[in-house]
Design a protein around this motif. Sequence first.
Motif, PDB file in Angstrom:
ATOM      1  N   ILE A 237       0.748  -1.264   0.021  1.00 48.98           N
ATOM      2  CA  ILE A 237      -0.096  -0.145  -0.038  1.00 48.98           C
ATOM      3  C   ILE A 237       0.753   1.161   0.153  1.00 48.98           C
ATOM      4  N   ASP A 688      -8.352   2.941  -0.406  1.00 52.68           N
ATOM      5  CA  ASP A 688      -8.617   1.458  -0.323  1.00 52.68           C
ATOM      6  C   ASP A 688      -9.428   1.093   0.979  1.00 52.68           C
ATOM      7  N   CYS A 709      -3.635  -7.201  -2.129  1.00 48.35           N
ATOM      8  CA  CYS A 709      -2.783  -6.144  -1.929  1.00 48.35           C
ATOM      9  C   CYS A 709      -1.889  -6.090  -3.389  1.00 48.35           C
ATOM     10  N   ASP A 713      -1.264  -2.894  -5.782  1.00 51.82           N
ATOM     11  CA  ASP A 713      -0.202  -2.504  -5.782  1.00 51.82           C
ATOM     12  C   ASP A 713       0.134  -2.398  -7.292  1.00 51.82           C
TER      13      ASP A 713
END
Lengths: 927, 261
Positions: A237, A688, A709, A713
Amino acid sequence: MHCVEVFNDESRSVLGLEKLCQSRVYYLEGPQLHEVLAELQRDSRALADPVREQIRVDELRSQDFQWLVEVAFRNGVTDNEARVVEEVLESPQLVARSARRYYVWGGPGEREAMLELAGRHWANQLVQRIQVIRPGEELAPPPPLQITPVPPTQSLPLPVQDEGLAALSRSRLLALSVEEMRAIREHFGERAPTEVELEALAQTWSEHCKHKIFRDTIIYQEDGHELRVEGLFPTYIAGATAACQRDWLVSVFTDNAGVIAWSQKYHLVFKVETHNAPSALEPYGGALTGIVGVNRDPAGTGLGCDLLFNTDVFCFGPLDYTGNLPPNVHHPRRLYEGVRQGVEDGGNQSGIPTVNGGLFFDQSFLGRPLVFCGTGALMEVSSGHLKSIRPGDFIVMAGGRVGKDGIHGATFSSQAIGAEAPVGVVQIGDPMTQKRLLEMLGEARKLGLYRAITDNGAGGLCSSVGEMAEMSGGAHLTLETVPLKYPGLAPWEILVSESQERMTLAVPPERWGQLLELAQRREVEVTVVGSFNASGKFSASYYDEKLMDLSLEFLHSGFPRRLLRAEWTGCSENDRQLPPEADWRNTLCELLASPNICSRQALIRQYDHEVQGTSVIKPLVGVARDGPSDAAVLRPDHASDQGMAVSCALNPHYGIMDCEVMAELLVDEALRNLVAVGADPDHAALLDNFCWPDPIGDPHKTAQLVRCCRGLDRAVRAFQAPLISGKDSMKNDYHGPDGKLSILPTLLVSGIANLPDIQKAVSMDFKQAGDLVYLVGAEQSALGCSQLARRRDFEGGRLGRLDYDRASQLYRCLHRLMQAEKIAACHDCSEGGLAVALAEMCIAGRLGLDWDLPESELSLEDRLFGEAPSRLVLAIDPRHQQAVESALGQLPFTRLGRVLPEACFRFRGETIDLDKLIQSWQGELNL
Amino acid sequence: MKVRALILTGQGINCAREMAQGFSLADADWLVCHLNDLHQLSLEDFQILVLPGGFSFGDHLGSGRALARRLRRAPLGQAIQRFVDQGKLVWGVCNGFQTLVQMGLLPEGCSLAPNASGRFECRWVRLKAQSLSPCVFTKGLDSLELPVRHGEGRLVGTPPAELVPLQYCDQAGPTHNYPENPNGSVQAAAALCDPSGRVFGLMPHPEAFLRSTQHPEWTRHKELTRRFGTEFPAEGAGLAFFRNAVAAAQELLEPSRAAAL
């Protein structure tokens, strides 16, 4: 105690009752009540409308009824109406309590059945009590508040055995793991922690506050390969945002909300939160506190902001669900009604427009609904985004008082819901008190009366002061100075209570007098509850007895990191084909009417999306104002035509095949929605929000989380659209007697973007017959997990895949075309695919369409209803044909056809009436 | 000398900023004042008193009721009555309208009840101005669109027709049909004024349509005007109410001109 009943002549026949009359009731107590009552008898206008309503004092409006049901709040639950009664009647020491009475004729014969009906429709017994009487029987007045004496604060020696540690954590609702309890025991050594210290650690270390799962080390295995992830948050993140070369990032992941640069005068601020667990128990109170709670995030960012808009996204079980409901689970319809009303009251009363949102249905949300609430705001560039605190500054609590409501919210939401839930976690927000507070703080900010500000949310003073203490190097709270709603709270309860409508400030001592004077003038309570220092400690006392002495270092970083295992067994995509549909027209109508696609107009109309006068592209557009906008556009600064857009994307069905691709698709959709209304894809930021079933001890769910994730990304880096804030809620499971109900892994991606000139914003409705209609973006097979596949129980097919370079070029190209005012209408292709997008554009413009598709190897179902990403539909003035086609150049585009003046939808010569599409699209949700 | 409008805020009033913007565009001076600071100034310095929309006191005892009680209280209540008696303008929008009704400044026997739909409604409606009304705010207006956003806007009572300066309309004229009449008001009434035409309350929000880009269909209007080579107007229809108010108040400042009229 006296009782005033306010009633009118209106009656209804609902819920199978022959007749139902409702009235408002106020129970009043106070030393000078006779004067108040005498005045009310003379002139009832303080409480009643003289034209429509009458009052009765100390008697029922009538003895003619079958049943009389009275619903009143339980002691200690926020009663906003009663507070206003106290303010309006202005009698010293007056205490009011509100209730509702329902006079029933032609209802159930048995008292039990009447009670059951009342409990289902008029009350939530978690926060309200119900009485049912027959004529001649007496109603009992509300019981007096039981004030329990404050028990002395205990020290809690931590057991040597793991079982003992686990039992202690469980019995005190600490939600601390055995490893964490061990770490605490080791830290304290000889000394036993006090219950205040243990509670402080439990709050601070809760999943809700520290997001531990996103910081743990994860060993991820796939096909025999192993990947070690040193924390999802730093790796993916924050890592992705750090890789975005955007000079307009101002503050990311550090403050209560994300901040990006926007105009010379203002930064944009945005935050989205969830309030799932409280909404599952008490949907109205849970959602109301959700929305007013997230309002305080931007309000506590930097030195504070002016609130600009709200967003809301809900996930529920099917509204027409007819199966069994496990204990303590409300029916989706009831959850929906309560949540809708809570967000309506919270947003509308606060004067903040609700401009964007979503509604998603899936059976997996039966046990736990998801309630996402977001708030955007303007931060003055001149006031800056930085806060500082100096030792000696006062800790000031501003706003509401502290009660037992909302104790253990943070630790509770860090656990699964079971058949038993603690009453204290339920609370009801008060938009009016919060509005007074935030307006007063706005004035105080302009006068420079404080140095730092933060929200009192999860974990209460413990979290807000604990976090602020890091800025000065320490803090001391005097818990006996905290103003209480009623006496009897133990010191630890004062510390961790999550009572609403409170902000914490750092106030220089020389400014305190001025702040107090302003607050009193605005009817806002402010209290010095301690001071900041540089001791390296977060400490607290209660009447000179020191009850807490925690090192800040241990408080914020002492929790042990875990090692989680994740194992991915592969995604379930395949090349199976969906059986052909008989007639595309029936399929289209069915999809338009389906719960996840049909019109949300009835819901949207109950939210004020106009207040503040900033609205440019509204949630509903077009000739009949029922076209679904892709994103909202606002003109935040009355002095400038610069605009901003806000969007969201959520589709947990995609995650059934692969959460990694789901995340990529959602980032693409959030951006595409922004581009569709004219926003700049190179000045767009994302948020998010993860809502997951508990991944701890479940390698598959952990793997889904890792993949989600990773997809996020990849998309963020590729689009250079940074994440600026986010939140996760990781325990969305219901544990009932018949086992566990877990939600689908869910990611919400919200977007905000700059729109250089609102005059160039574009809406999705067809504008004019004769306009040329294009599909831009490439076709690909993408029926996997589509709305059509779900309806056909088809588990095969594939998800769409992103071509980032091409998508980025396409979005930039579209933005240039919109800046040049070459696009008359633009709409995103998402749920339901191309055919649904085109139908929506026709419905919104009340115009027809004649269209076709060139030959392709894909099945017709895939081409009409597949959900391939990065595609939009355009309508243009034929005079711009050459300009648009040459600008698109080598990018994939297809000329589909022309807008028709007559109300029909024609594909390859087969026609369906527009009226039929409109009718289908109204849906049967009864929102 | 410019007309001065006093715009109330605080205690749950939401729309003071938009009202101020309208008065700026209508070339008047304005002051936004918190209800709790009213005692610090004199109503004598103003010609228009504005009660904007919002949820004063959370609307908890019925919309506008608690605010009306505060405004009726001495000495403010007397000052407002004097303001009205001087022929100055009082204007309530939405919650401000509800408050004026509760204050007793509008025709007796009328009140605003919960919408017939039982719901809060946020939608644009078509309105027609009543040309025989003495209302100074709607002077010269014909048909226009504005947003409503309220849960309690159903007018009950029997107001004289000329004191209903605006009605909810469909293609054919005043209507009782939902959703064109969004709340089920009698006489399709969207507004009320007193016999002087200077105290005026309405449920729709003129301050939410000061610019053409606030209209739900503005993108279509813009696209079509451009194609036909005509100009896309910048102003919204709501601005007319502000201009009318300022013009009527201007007469108070220039008694000689008023006499000549």
